[in-house]
Enzyme design. Structure first.
Site, short mmCIF file in Angstrom:
data_model
loop_
_atom_site.label_atom_id
_atom_site.label_comp_id
_atom_site.label_asym_id
_atom_site.label_seq_id
_atom_site.Cartn_x
_atom_site.Cartn_y
_atom_site.Cartn_z
N THR A 15 0.89 -1.20 0.10
CA THR A 15 0.05 0.13 0.10
C THR A 15 0.86 1.13 0.07
O THR A 15 2.06 1.31 0.57
CB THR A 15 -0.82 0.03 1.27
OG1 THR A 15 -1.87 1.12 0.92
CG2 THR A 15 -0.21 0.32 2.61
N ASN A 17 -0.85 4.23 1.30
CA ASN A 17 -1.50 4.89 1.92
C ASN A 17 -1.16 5.11 3.35
O ASN A 17 -1.08 4.16 4.19
CB ASN A 17 -3.22 4.29 2.13
CG ASN A 17 -4.14 4.97 2.78
OD1 ASN A 17 -3.97 5.55 3.84
ND2 ASN A 17 -5.23 5.16 2.19
N ASP A 77 -7.50 -5.35 0.82
CA ASP A 77 -8.47 -4.83 -0.11
C ASP A 77 -9.59 -4.41 0.83
O ASP A 77 -10.05 -5.34 1.57
CB ASP A 77 -9.01 -5.21 -1.15
CG ASP A 77 -9.67 -4.61 -2.25
OD1 ASP A 77 -9.18 -3.31 -2.71
OD2 ASP A 77 -10.73 -4.99 -2.80
N HIS A 188 -12.62 -3.38 10.73
CA HIS A 188 -12.52 -4.40 10.04
C HIS A 188 -11.02 -4.69 9.78
O HIS A 188 -10.88 -6.18 9.73
CB HIS A 188 -13.19 -3.90 8.78
CG HIS A 188 -12.91 -2.65 8.14
ND1 HIS A 188 -12.69 -1.42 9.02
CD2 HIS A 188 -12.44 -2.30 6.83
CE1 HIS A 188 -12.31 -0.50 8.11
NE2 HIS A 188 -12.03 -0.98 7.13
#
EC number: 3.6.1.66
Length: 201
Positions: A15, A17, A77, A188
């Site tokens: 990633t 991010n 994801d 999550h």
């Protein structure tokens, strides 16, 4: 398993991010490994996420980077599923309304699309699938979810993405109003990473 644990001192998380990397490092800080983002590892990869599920997209990312580096790679994801909108934006959450569109605009669009919808029909969940890819070809996946409702306005500054409109009735606040420690316990991504840690250990 013990041999894998001794040898694995570094993991690449596929990633770029930075907000996500902060969460990941906090959740996985009890592992005796260094975790690098793609940028930190000096990797540039044009990955086409054309899977039909969160798991498929996570596996695509993890395997692609694993094949490039011959190292253990994790990828996730994640996205937001809104029941009233038939699960939208779902696996297209990051690309919803265009990847360069600000989340303030995306969030307001979703609020507008739910105008007049009563609270009991505003149910939604964050979903995260994490994949671990190993150089020997082994791939493991784990999934986590966090249930809530879509709020009527953005609230909070602690999260990113859709967090400000994701309201948690039992906490009386949005996901973006939780501290990182609180969020990581119930999110999550936190649940999926805790599950994948069992594989890595």
């Amino acid at each position: 398993m013990a041999r894998r644990r001794r040898l694995m001192k570094r993991i690449i998380f596929a990633t770029g991010n930075e907000g996500k990397m902060r969460e990941i490092r906090r959740i996985m800080e009890d592992l005796d490994v260094e975790i690098f983002s793609l940028k930190e590892a000096g990797i540039q990869a044009d990955i086409v996420e054309d899977g039909s599920s969160f798991e498929e997209n996570a596996v695509i990312k993890a395997k692609t980077v694993c094949e490039l580096t011959n190292e253990v790679v994790l990828a996730d994801d994640s996205g937001l599923e809104i029941d009233y909108l038939n699960g939208e934006p779902g696996i297209y959450s990051a690309r919803y309304m265009g990847e360069d569109t600000s989340y303030r605009i995306k969030n307001q669009n979703l609020i507008d699309r739910l105008a007049g919808v009563p609270q009991e029909k505003r149910t939604a969940r964050f979903v995260c699938a994490v994949a671990a890819a190993y150089p020997d070809g082994t791939v493991k996946t784990a999934r986590g979810t966090m249930e809530g409702i879509i709020g009527y306005e953005e609230r909070g500054e602690n999260g990113f993405g859709y967090d400000p409109i994701f309201f948690l009735p039992e906490y009386g606040c949005s996901s973006a109003e939780l501290s990182m420690e609180e969020k990581n316990k119930i999110s999550h991504r936190g649940k999926a990473l805790e599950a994948i840690k069992e594989v890595l250990l």
